[in-house]
Design an enzyme around this catalytic site. Structure first.
Site, mmCIF file in Angstrom:
data_model
loop_
_atom_site.group_PDB
_atom_site.id
_atom_site.type_symbol
_atom_site.label_atom_id
_atom_site.label_comp_id
_atom_site.label_asym_id
_atom_site.label_seq_id
_atom_site.Cartn_x
_atom_site.Cartn_y
_atom_site.Cartn_z
ATOM 1 N N HIS A 195 34.795 42.494 38.954
ATOM 2 C CA HIS A 195 33.595 41.830 38.445
ATOM 3 C C HIS A 195 33.012 40.971 39.546
ATOM 4 C CE1 HIS A 195 30.954 39.447 35.877
ATOM 5 N NE2 HIS A 195 31.057 40.448 35.034
ATOM 6 N N ASP A 229 34.710 46.043 29.847
ATOM 7 C CA ASP A 229 34.618 47.468 29.527
ATOM 8 C C ASP A 229 35.970 48.172 29.488
ATOM 9 O OD1 ASP A 229 31.776 47.546 29.377
ATOM 10 O OD2 ASP A 229 31.698 47.421 31.549
HETATM 11 N N1 CMC Z 1 38.331 49.921 41.813
HETATM 12 C C1 CMC Z 1 38.774 49.918 43.101
HETATM 13 N N2 CMC Z 1 38.318 49.069 44.033
HETATM 14 C C2 CMC Z 1 37.352 48.196 43.679
HETATM 15 C C3 CMC Z 1 36.843 48.151 42.371
HETATM 16 C C4 CMC Z 1 37.372 49.050 41.418
HETATM 17 N N3 CMC Z 1 36.924 49.027 40.155
HETATM 18 N N4 CMC Z 1 35.896 47.181 42.284
HETATM 19 C C5 CMC Z 1 35.813 46.644 43.513
HETATM 20 N N5 CMC Z 1 36.688 47.254 44.358
HETATM 21 C C6 CMC Z 1 36.913 46.909 45.766
HETATM 22 C C7 CMC Z 1 35.739 47.352 46.634
HETATM 23 O O1 CMC Z 1 35.938 48.663 47.108
HETATM 24 C C8 CMC Z 1 35.786 46.301 47.725
HETATM 25 O O2 CMC Z 1 36.841 46.635 48.592
HETATM 26 P P1 CMC Z 1 36.718 46.344 50.191
HETATM 27 O O3 CMC Z 1 36.596 44.847 50.306
HETATM 28 O O4 CMC Z 1 37.950 46.913 50.776
HETATM 29 O O5 CMC Z 1 35.465 47.060 50.640
HETATM 30 C C9 CMC Z 1 36.180 45.028 46.997
HETATM 31 O O6 CMC Z 1 36.941 45.480 45.872
HETATM 32 C C10 CMC Z 1 34.998 44.170 46.549
HETATM 33 O O7 CMC Z 1 34.179 44.949 45.685
HETATM 34 P P2 CMC Z 1 32.594 44.932 45.650
HETATM 35 O O8 CMC Z 1 32.107 46.337 45.421
HETATM 36 O O9 CMC Z 1 32.049 44.180 46.810
HETATM 37 O O10 CMC Z 1 32.328 44.083 44.344
HETATM 38 P P3 CMC Z 1 30.921 43.851 43.630
HETATM 39 O O11 CMC Z 1 30.930 42.446 43.173
HETATM 40 O O12 CMC Z 1 29.784 44.287 44.462
HETATM 41 O O13 CMC Z 1 30.985 44.855 42.375
HETATM 42 C C11 CMC Z 1 31.573 45.763 40.286
HETATM 43 C C12 CMC Z 1 31.429 44.494 41.141
HETATM 44 C C13 CMC Z 1 31.836 45.362 38.863
HETATM 45 C C14 CMC Z 1 30.266 46.578 40.349
HETATM 46 C C15 CMC Z 1 32.752 46.611 40.875
HETATM 47 O O14 CMC Z 1 33.936 45.870 40.774
HETATM 48 C C16 CMC Z 1 32.889 47.944 40.161
HETATM 49 O O15 CMC Z 1 32.197 48.895 40.522
HETATM 50 N N6 CMC Z 1 33.784 48.043 39.117
HETATM 51 C C17 CMC Z 1 33.930 49.256 38.355
HETATM 52 C C18 CMC Z 1 32.766 49.423 37.408
HETATM 53 C C19 CMC Z 1 32.855 48.455 36.236
HETATM 54 O O16 CMC Z 1 33.884 48.317 35.593
HETATM 55 N N7 CMC Z 1 31.717 47.813 35.910
HETATM 56 C C20 CMC Z 1 31.607 46.896 34.776
HETATM 57 C C21 CMC Z 1 31.385 45.488 35.219
HETATM 58 S S1 CMC Z 1 31.644 44.265 33.927
HETATM 59 C C22 CMC Z 1 30.535 44.555 32.640
HETATM 60 C C23 CMC Z 1 29.179 44.994 33.015
HETATM 61 O O17 CMC Z 1 28.510 44.405 33.854
HETATM 62 O O18 CMC Z 1 28.733 45.954 32.417
#
Ligand code: CMC
Length: 393
Positions: free
Chosen positions: A271, A328
């Protein structure tokens, strides 16, 4: 553009001032209008929390009753709109239908969708109750259309989620009977989605509202923003992921390894703001377990989810990146147990988020100082060059 600061994905940019919801991501705290989500989950209901989120206070009994009545009276859809459903192919995504229908709905209420702020605000209470009611009817009608079933009219004697389940699942030859607490579980699900600060869809609603657009148009845009798999679409993606893991005969170990190598994403994990457990996921995890237990049902997907969570919480990749289950992760297991098809999951999120979108629209519309949202950019394109005639390129 030298003096413009760039903040990829607005990670550290406050886009507005708001009184509605508070999140402390480090501590895993979520409060609506000051009330902790845990207390609301224990004592409140979706419609009461909706009023709290929209109007700022827990309502007195007669106000809550009046709101419930208002929602009940607004449950049906103008018959003219029934025909809109005929125009969609049966494999249209329910989120595409929902967004189109919410925007079209405004056309049936021109006095509430004038794009004149004072006039739209004068009708605000009516519009808010109407949208909270009709979004649920549109969702149920979408499901019926896709199944090739006749529409089921709302039953004004039933409560909010009972009425939804009735419109979804009742048949002319048999009324839907809720014998396993589905309405209650759904109410909790919706309440836990009611608002969540400046997430992608709520920020979209505020952006659209800031230009003066009416509430119908603004929430319709919110639905589009919610659709993507990084946002609301994650609840569909989680179940698909769990099903794939199950079908592959994996107990989750192989999937975790793939996620660590960047070959897969653990959906329902991570998140932008929570760097500690998402408090909503804690409540929903318990609720999923209780629900399956009370139904005497065993879902292998719940076992896989729990194993994935355990494995991730012990693994350095996830720990160092502060990745925890989000809202989720467990919600789909509840929706699945209720009988909601996976394709409708993000629509269920939209029904729950409607109060938050409405409250955020109101905050913009009521603020005489609010300015149109108009971010700047860092230009990275070509510098000036001279036009080359077609024949000379
Ligand atoms: N699985 C594996 N690795 C992950 C995940 C994941 N679900 N989420 C983040 N990471 C890693 C990412 O690859 C990065 O690694 P590195 O630093 O080595 O490059 C690190 O963690 C930081 O992630 P980020 O992409 O910079 O994080 P963000 O704040 O931009 O994205 C997020 C947040 C929620 C979009 C992302 O965690 C994600 O895609 N999660 C899966 C989708 C999900 O469950 N979304 C629902 C969010 S909560 C409710 C809603 O908003 O609907």
């Amino acid at each position: 553009s030298g003096c413009i600061t760039f903040d990829e994905g607005y990670g550290n940019t406050g886009s507005c001032q708001s009184d509605i919801s508070f999140i402390d991501g480090e501590k895993g705290i979520l409060r609506h209008r000051g009330y902790p989500i845990e207390q609301l989950a224990e004592h409140s209901s979706f419609l009461e929390t909706a009023m709290l989120v929209i109007y700022g206070e827990l309502p007195h009994e007669e106000c809550l009753d009046a709101f419930r009545q208002h929602v009940r009276r607004n449950a049906s859809i103008h018959t003219g709109m029934h025909h809109h459903f005929d125009g969609f192919p049966s494999d249209a995504h329910p989120m595409a239908i929902l967004s189109a229908m919410l925007n079209s709905l405004g056309a049936y209420y021109p006095e509430m969708s004038s794009n004149n702020r004072d006039q739209d605000l004068a009708h605000f209470d009516e519009t808010a109750a109407l949208l909270i009611s009709k979004v649920r009817t549109i969702a149920a009608m979408t499901f019926r259309m896709k199944m090739g079933l006749p529409f089921e009219y709302p039953d004004h004697k039933r409560r909010y989620t009972e009425n939804f389940l009735h419109m979804m699942f009742s048949e002319p030859y048999g009324e839907y009977v809720d014998d396993h607490g589905a309405a209650e579980a759904l109410d909790l699900f919706l309440m836990l989605h009611a608002d969540h600060e400046q997430n992608c869809s709520t920020s979209t609603v505020r952006m659209v509202a800031s230009g003066g657009a009416n509430l119908f148009a603004s929430v319709s845009a919110g639905v589009c923003a919610l659709w993507g798999p990084s946002h609301g679409g994650a609840n569909m993606a989680v179940i698909k992921m769990l099903e794939e893991i199950h079908q592959d005969g994996d107990d989750g170990t192989r999937f975790i390894e793939a996620a660590k190598k960047g070959e897969a994403k653990l959906m329902g994990f991570g998140h932008r703001v929570y760097k500690n457990y998402d408090p909503r996921a804690k409540i929903l995890g318990k609720s999923a377990e209780n629900m399956l237990q009370s139904m005497g049902m065993q879902d292998p997907l719940l076992d896989i989810a729990k194993r994935l969570e355990q494995a991730a919480l012990e693994d350095d990749y996830f720990v160092s990146r502060k990745l925890y289950p989000n809202v989720d992760f467990y919600s789909g297991i509840i929706l699945k147990a209720i009988g909601i098809p996976v394709e409708m999951f993000t629509v269920m999120f939209a029904i729950g988020r409607m109060p938050g979108w409405i409250a955020n629209w109101k905050e913009i519309a009521e603020n005489p100082k609010s300015r149109i949202h108009r971010p700047r950019q860092i230009y990275t394109g070509e510098t000036q060059r001279d036009y080359v005639k077609l024949g000379d390129r």
